[in-house]
Design an enzyme around this catalytic site. Structure first.
Site, PDB file in Angstrom:
ATOM      1  N   GLY A  65       0.837  -1.205   0.000  1.00 17.79           N
ATOM      2  CA  GLY A  65       0.000   0.000   0.000  1.00 17.79           C
ATOM      3  C   GLY A  65       0.868   1.250   0.000  1.00 17.79           C
ATOM      4  O   GLY A  65       2.089   1.177   0.102  1.00 17.79           O
TER       5      GLY A  65
ATOM      6  N   GLY B  21      -1.410   1.301  12.160  1.00 15.72           N
ATOM      7  CA  GLY B  21      -1.827   2.546  11.535  1.00 15.72           C
ATOM      8  C   GLY B  21      -3.114   2.387  10.734  1.00 15.72           C
ATOM      9  O   GLY B  21      -3.610   3.349  10.164  1.00 15.72           O
TER      10      GLY B  21
ATOM     11  N   ALA C  18      -2.790   3.987  16.611  1.00 18.54           N
ATOM     12  CA  ALA C  18      -2.692   5.445  16.464  1.00 18.54           C
ATOM     13  C   ALA C  18      -3.547   5.911  15.302  1.00 18.54           C
ATOM     14  O   ALA C  18      -3.308   5.513  14.160  1.00 18.54           O
ATOM     15  CB  ALA C  18      -1.247   5.868  16.255  1.00 18.54           C
ATOM     16  N   PRO C  19      -4.554   6.747  15.576  1.00 16.74           N
ATOM     17  CA  PRO C  19      -5.367   7.254  14.465  1.00 16.74           C
ATOM     18  C   PRO C  19      -4.609   8.259  13.606  1.00 16.74           C
ATOM     19  O   PRO C  19      -4.994   8.528  12.489  1.00 16.74           O
ATOM     20  CB  PRO C  19      -6.546   7.933  15.167  1.00 16.74           C
ATOM     21  CG  PRO C  19      -6.129   8.152  16.577  1.00 16.74           C
ATOM     22  CD  PRO C  19      -5.013   7.205  16.886  1.00 16.74           C
TER      23      PRO C  19
ATOM     24  N   PHE D 273      -0.469   9.444  12.731  1.00 11.79           N
ATOM     25  CA  PHE D 273       0.973   9.340  12.993  1.00 11.79           C
ATOM     26  C   PHE D 273       1.719  10.628  12.699  1.00 11.79           C
ATOM     27  O   PHE D 273       2.943  10.656  12.743  1.00 11.79           O
ATOM     28  CB  PHE D 273       1.575   8.201  12.168  1.00 11.79           C
ATOM     29  CG  PHE D 273       1.449   6.872  12.820  1.00 11.79           C
ATOM     30  CD1 PHE D 273       2.259   6.538  13.901  1.00 11.79           C
ATOM     31  CD2 PHE D 273       0.507   5.961  12.394  1.00 11.79           C
ATOM     32  CE1 PHE D 273       2.145   5.301  14.528  1.00 11.79           C
ATOM     33  CE2 PHE D 273       0.383   4.728  13.011  1.00 11.79           C
ATOM     34  CZ  PHE D 273       1.193   4.401  14.078  1.00 11.79           C
TER      35      PHE D 273
ATOM     36  N   HIS E 126      -8.864  19.990   4.045  1.00 11.47           N
ATOM     37  CA  HIS E 126      -8.449  18.732   3.421  1.00 11.47           C
ATOM     38  C   HIS E 126      -8.666  18.789   1.909  1.00 11.47           C
ATOM     39  O   HIS E 126      -9.371  19.655   1.400  1.00 11.47           O
ATOM     40  CB  HIS E 126      -9.247  17.547   4.005  1.00 11.47           C
ATOM     41  CG  HIS E 126      -8.665  17.038   5.289  1.00 11.47           C
ATOM     42  ND1 HIS E 126      -8.949  17.626   6.511  1.00 11.47           N
ATOM     43  CD2 HIS E 126      -7.794  16.029   5.557  1.00 11.47           C
ATOM     44  CE1 HIS E 126      -8.289  16.984   7.468  1.00 11.47           C
ATOM     45  NE2 HIS E 126      -7.576  16.010   6.916  1.00 11.47           N
ATOM     46  N   HIS E 127      -8.064  17.820   1.233  1.00 10.60           N
ATOM     47  CA  HIS E 127      -8.242  17.630  -0.209  1.00 10.60           C
ATOM     48  C   HIS E 127      -9.727  17.392  -0.530  1.00 10.60           C
ATOM     49  O   HIS E 127     -10.512  17.068   0.360  1.00 10.60           O
ATOM     50  CB  HIS E 127      -7.398  16.444  -0.671  1.00 10.60           C
ATOM     51  CG  HIS E 127      -7.624  15.208   0.131  1.00 10.60           C
ATOM     52  ND1 HIS E 127      -8.694  14.368  -0.084  1.00 10.60           N
ATOM     53  CD2 HIS E 127      -6.948  14.695   1.190  1.00 10.60           C
ATOM     54  CE1 HIS E 127      -8.642  13.383   0.782  1.00 10.60           C
ATOM     55  NE2 HIS E 127      -7.597  13.555   1.585  1.00 10.60           N
TER      56      HIS E 127
ATOM     57  N   LYS F 170     -12.035  13.914   0.115  1.00 12.83           N
ATOM     58  CA  LYS F 170     -12.425  13.441   1.457  1.00 12.83           C
ATOM     59  C   LYS F 170     -13.946  13.319   1.550  1.00 12.83           C
ATOM     60  O   LYS F 170     -14.671  14.220   1.153  1.00 12.83           O
ATOM     61  CB  LYS F 170     -11.903  14.416   2.514  1.00 12.83           C
ATOM     62  CG  LYS F 170     -12.074  13.901   3.941  1.00 12.83           C
ATOM     63  CD  LYS F 170     -11.212  14.673   4.925  1.00 12.83           C
ATOM     64  CE  LYS F 170     -11.452  14.196   6.355  1.00 12.83           C
ATOM     65  NZ  LYS F 170     -11.087  12.790   6.554  1.00 12.83           N
TER      66      LYS F 170
ATOM     67  N   THR G 101      -9.477  14.004  13.203  1.00  9.74           N
ATOM     68  CA  THR G 101      -8.528  14.752  14.029  1.00  9.74           C
ATOM     69  C   THR G 101      -9.160  16.035  14.560  1.00  9.74           C
ATOM     70  O   THR G 101      -9.011  16.374  15.738  1.00  9.74           O
ATOM     71  CB  THR G 101      -7.265  15.091  13.199  1.00  9.74           C
ATOM     72  OG1 THR G 101      -6.651  13.865  12.787  1.00  9.74           O
ATOM     73  CG2 THR G 101      -6.267  15.901  14.008  1.00  9.74           C
TER      74      THR G 101
END
Lengths: 249, 249, 249, 249
Positions: B13, B78, B105-106, B108, B135-136, B139, B146
């Site tokens: 990925g 992740g 961890a939501p 990193f 954001h882009h 989304k 966050t």
């Protein structure tokens, strides 16, 4: 609980007048004296002052603070001009008054104090760090004391974490666009009509950036810091240097 | 000291491929396995893996992590999709493997994690707090996880400090310009072509402002966080939720 | 309307490869040649090229552009290294080819070009003006050409409007924090890991500020400018210097 | 050249008092009358006023301006409350006084006016556009009139250039984080203690962003716009709507 009995010394100056208002409105504080330049400090004894806020001028501040310590009044000092010699003499006086506390704070803006602390905490996690400050056009010196101090603390935090110098490939900079270098950290000073006191800390690594900005639009920005200090100073003895020591960080 | 032997699961990925590179280059870490979706986890036992980095997809992550814990391999996760039920089952499994640690961890991005922590620390000192995320345009949900989490932590910090609701006199807002309200904190989401993942936290009081901004320009922003977690996970046991617990704050 | 037949010269470079893709996808444009450093320009004649995009290196660009003008092919040049002598020789060549147009653009970022133009338009209305640029840490020179040019245009606009020097009371600046001074305008250069090419123009008067910021996150930022130029160049003859001349401002 | 003879109507209000000072200090202008709410407009005839600055309240402004036009005094209006009906009546009155000019300006901040104009000019070159405004916490409506108007002008410019809707993949936004949608443009309103009036326009395309920010820290920000209008109004006849028509853009 009884209200803390507070005096403002230098109550006719810009900061002093605002402090009088702020203390008058703050819960748990009682303003019992507001002294101008012609008033005697003896008034503070008559009025049983618990905490004095000293906001005068560099040439008066040392004498005032000595008198206050000798009379065991906890003191919050916002006047500038405290060099290392003056600080040493103050610590000497404080040794004979072990229950008294004095806070000397170069900056009462809680935002500025937090920004500096966060910069220091974050610095070890980023490759790059630079500081930009913006001030009004009447300012005589560059960079600001706060920007200078921020750079020093970032440098110390990087050093403690074992980080190398910040990456920089600049080979040609004929006019000095890269700015001041304070302990290896670049600092830039902008002077702009209509601004007051502002600082921006830039931290960067591959693919990411963290930017911390603090704006003090007016001297009213210092009042929450002064009130916080007045409320807390009785818990301290000796010399406390910097408001950050009184915040819960 | 021997290098930490690391495996990346989900190495084909986008995040996985970058993690393979980052771990390969990181001092003190040795990449010993990079598994794609058709590879067996048994390879990890053969290669004596110390730490696994799980970067697959929501439907595979729970089975992978259970296998890793059952084989006492410390794990850094992740992948998203860890709801409360999955977390509860993982904690159950971890109880029978008391020496093993798992970090879920939501986010990193060290910048984003620090920004959230600083917002929480600063919130008690300011009257106002709002969150803006950018954001882009691909989304699907708004606001970002966050930003949502940041608002919740600001709200909790304000509440713990006894602060009232944020001041707001808005009487007329026919189109919803004041944005989402998460635990009393307003959150705004911008969608902009050319941007990736960004958050700006606005804190304000009379005369001053503190603004904390974090920019993740690309997935490379997550690599320092992953490397930090891989280096630290062996010092932990049980479930660690959030990278902030591994930073020195 | 027939599609414009386009060739990219320097198609193997980073910019060139992206230009090949961008032109291939743009409506109304047809990519008919993509030349690498070993290919002959003669191919362009065989393929009836209408517009050439020259994205090679400073040492090749002058010969390429002369050949293109001599063969009456309209040309868009993104290669640097065009000093005044080269420009003079090019204008000489163009005089014998009065129907041919050449655009030399130091910056194809439409955002950067607009920012410069807006700075120039706004400058007469503000007392203060400064420029900050942020670039990646591999950049060799400071300040950037764009920041330098922006300062020059602000200075010229102020001068034309009869404005005095920017207000500045700085008396002490031992380390050069006030940055470079280009035609009386202060310019600051930040070098930050994870950033690409960014410029911020600060304008201020009593009580107000106008800030114009442009971010080029990657070379893909230049493609809309290149496509716009390719579409427009046939309407021009002679030398056009700067993409701003082709935008509708 | 004789100085322009200026009257301020509404001289006791906050804006009015500052206008009195600003006009008193401006070169080429002579303040000859400063009227409070109990003063008669007849004073303006006695003092041969060239230009009136109307800074009263919505319920008085229409009557005042009608009287001024009927007495052929050029007028600069900063009072709000001019809806379409009032404007129509004013244009009717102006038709019988073809030499008289009236400026109605919803915003005298030159920075805000420039920002709106630049947003409109830049909008056709970017895929995405959003508006964020920040105001003090006493503001009753959201979004601000300026932000609303900015969004409308961006939308009109995009439409005129044939741009499609802004790209947005949002499928889930349960709390309204995407903000208000004005003519297809998203608008976000922040309310923050310590701020005054601020607007940020975000424009973005693949790989790049252009951000235009305007800050009005105090009502003093409006004075340069008022002085510019007083100096220019005699060159206009009829109704001029918006300060932007008097700037050299």
């Amino acid at each position: 609980m009884n209200a803390i009995r507070v005096a403002v010394i230098g109550a006719q100056g810009r900061m002093g007048a605002q402090a009088v208002d702020a203390i008058g409105e703050a819960e748990g504080l009682k303003l019992v004296a507001a002294l101008g330049s012609s008033d005697s400090l003896e008034i503070l004894r008559e009025r049983n002052v618990d905490v004095a806020v000293e906001l005068t001028v560099p040439k008066s501040t040392e004498d005032n603070v000595r008198w206050l310590v000798e009379h065991d009044i906890d003191t919050v000092v916002g006047t500038t001009g405290w060099d290392n010699e003056r600080l040493a003499r103050l610590e000497e006086t404080l040794r004979s008054h072990p229950k008294t506390g004095v806070l000397i704070a170069p900056n009462f803006s809680i935002g500025a104090v937090l920004a500096m602390r966060f910069a220091e905490l974050a610095a070890p996690y980023f490759d790059s760090a630079e500081v930009v400050e913006i001030h009004h056009t009447r300012k005589l010196d560059a960079p600001s004391g706060t920007a200078n101090h921020t750079a020093q603390r970032i440098a110390a935090a990087r050093s403690a974490a074992g980080l190398p110098q910040v990456p920089d490939s600049t080979e040609s900079d004929p006019h000095g666009a890269r700015g001041a270098v304070i302990d290896g950290i670049h600092v830039h000073a902008i002077r702009q009509q209509g601004m007051n006191a502002h600082e921006e800390i830039h931290l960067g690594s591959s693919g990411e950036a963290l930017t911390i900005r603090t704006d003090s639009h007016s001297t009213s920005a210092f009042m929450p810091g002064i009130v916080t200090a007045v409320r807390s100073i009785s818990e301290y003895t000796g010399l406390v240097h910097g408001l950050e020591n009184m915040l819960d960080l």
